[in-house]
Design a protein around this motif. Structure first.
Motif, short mmCIF file in Angstrom:
data_model
loop_
_atom_site.label_atom_id
_atom_site.label_comp_id
_atom_site.label_asym_id
_atom_site.label_seq_id
_atom_site.Cartn_x
_atom_site.Cartn_y
_atom_site.Cartn_z
N ILE A 27 15.54 -12.43 25.43
CA ILE A 27 14.38 -11.92 26.17
C ILE A 27 13.10 -12.38 25.48
CG2 ILE A 27 13.20 -9.86 27.01
CD1 ILE A 27 15.85 -8.40 26.97
N SER A 28 12.19 -12.98 26.30
CA SER A 28 10.91 -13.46 25.78
C SER A 28 9.78 -12.98 26.66
CB SER A 28 10.89 -15.00 25.72
OG SER A 28 11.92 -15.49 24.89
N GLN A 36 4.48 -13.02 31.70
CA GLN A 36 5.82 -13.42 32.13
C GLN A 36 6.90 -12.85 31.21
OE1 GLN A 36 6.40 -17.61 33.27
NE2 GLN A 36 8.13 -17.69 31.85
N LEU A 37 7.96 -12.36 31.84
CA LEU A 37 9.14 -11.89 31.11
C LEU A 37 10.30 -12.79 31.49
CD1 LEU A 37 10.44 -9.66 29.30
CD2 LEU A 37 11.05 -8.49 31.44
N SER A 38 10.85 -13.51 30.50
CA SER A 38 11.99 -14.40 30.72
C SER A 38 13.23 -13.77 30.10
CB SER A 38 11.73 -15.78 30.11
OG SER A 38 10.63 -16.40 30.73
N TRP A 71 6.62 -14.66 22.76
CA TRP A 71 7.24 -14.00 21.61
C TRP A 71 8.66 -13.63 21.99
CZ3 TRP A 71 5.64 -13.67 16.72
CH2 TRP A 71 6.31 -12.80 15.85
N LYS A 72 9.62 -14.05 21.19
CA LYS A 72 11.02 -13.72 21.47
C LYS A 72 11.30 -12.29 21.01
CE LYS A 72 14.31 -16.75 21.26
NZ LYS A 72 14.42 -17.12 22.70
N LEU A 73 11.43 -11.40 21.99
CA LEU A 73 11.73 -10.01 21.67
C LEU A 73 13.16 -9.87 21.16
CD1 LEU A 73 10.10 -8.33 24.80
CD2 LEU A 73 9.09 -8.68 22.53
#
Length: 234
Positions: free
Chosen positions: A83-84, A111-113, A77-79
């Motif tokens: 940031i995803s 995972q935090l991208s 989910w694209k926050l």
């Protein structure tokens, strides 16, 4: 973002110090030449919903045989545009050989991208991954934290041209498990290579990956890996 240049310098320092960290007493070190192939696809599904999928065979013993195959996928989910957040799952197969027979590993991960933006004329990104690992020859769940930093810089004036890349990924085992992992430093991966554009946003990456692995009883493993990655971005 003022802290980013300092982060880039720390990454460069880690790359510089890696050869020093990877030169233990010869009797305690095992080395191997390997080839890793990574085929992955990523993109959007609907709205902010995104996906990632990959298949990664790894050839060991000088590239003579398949030692490991990883199938990994995640929904995210694209926050924000940069940031995803992902929830994923990986199946890791170890083909039969003299040492490991019918052993499979299952991993759930979060995972935090984060695209950290432009730094020193290039682009810096981060991937933080928290894994819960279970293997078929054990009962314990092993927890591991991985932090991946990647920096790319275009070689020529073309903003869509070939880019040089460097990356570093330290891994920390948070718990011990009866099937092998011990809490503490797990491994360090450092990669240098090229990112080559193909069509659209699809790219291919080629490079050298150094993998320093901490084994039981003070043993270390250093793998010298030729890596090829095809990233499909429809």
């Amino acid at each position: 973002m003022r802290p980013l240049p300092r982060l880039a310098r720390l990454t460069a320092a880690a790359l510089f110090l890696l050869p020093l960290a990877g030169t233990p007493v010869a009797a305690a070190t095992r080395q191997d030449g390997q080839i890793w192939v990574n085929l992955n696809a990523q993109g959007g599904l609907a709205g902010r919903l995104i996906y990632y999928a990959e298949l990664q065979p790894r050839f060991v013993d000088g590239g003579a045989r398949i030692g490991q195959v990883i199938a990994r996928g995640a929904l995210g989910w694209k926050l924000t545009p940069r940031i995803s957040l992902y929830q994923g799952y990986a199946h890791v197969a170890h083909p039969d050989d003299a040492l490991v027979r019918d052993v499979n590993e299952e991993r759930s991960f979060q995972q935090l991208s984060w695209d950290l933006g432009r730094v020193l004329g290039g682009r810096l990104s981060s991937r933080t991954r928290f894994e819960q690992r279970l293997r078929s020859d054990g009962r314990d769940v092993a927890l591991r934290l991985r932090e991946f930093l990647r920096y790319t810089h275009r070689i020529g004036p073309d903003p869509q041209g070939v880019a040089a890349l460097v990356s570093v990924e330290p891994m920390l085992a948070l718990t011990s498990a009866d099937w092998g992992p011990r809490a503490g430093f797990d491994q360090l991966r450092t990669n240098v290579g090229l990112e080559i554009p193909l069509t659209g946003r699809t790219t291919i990456e080629v490079g050298y990956l150094n993998q320093l692995v901490n084994r039981r009883a003070g043993q270390r493993e250093i793998n010298h890996i030729g890596q090829v990655l095809l990233a499909l971005r429809p």
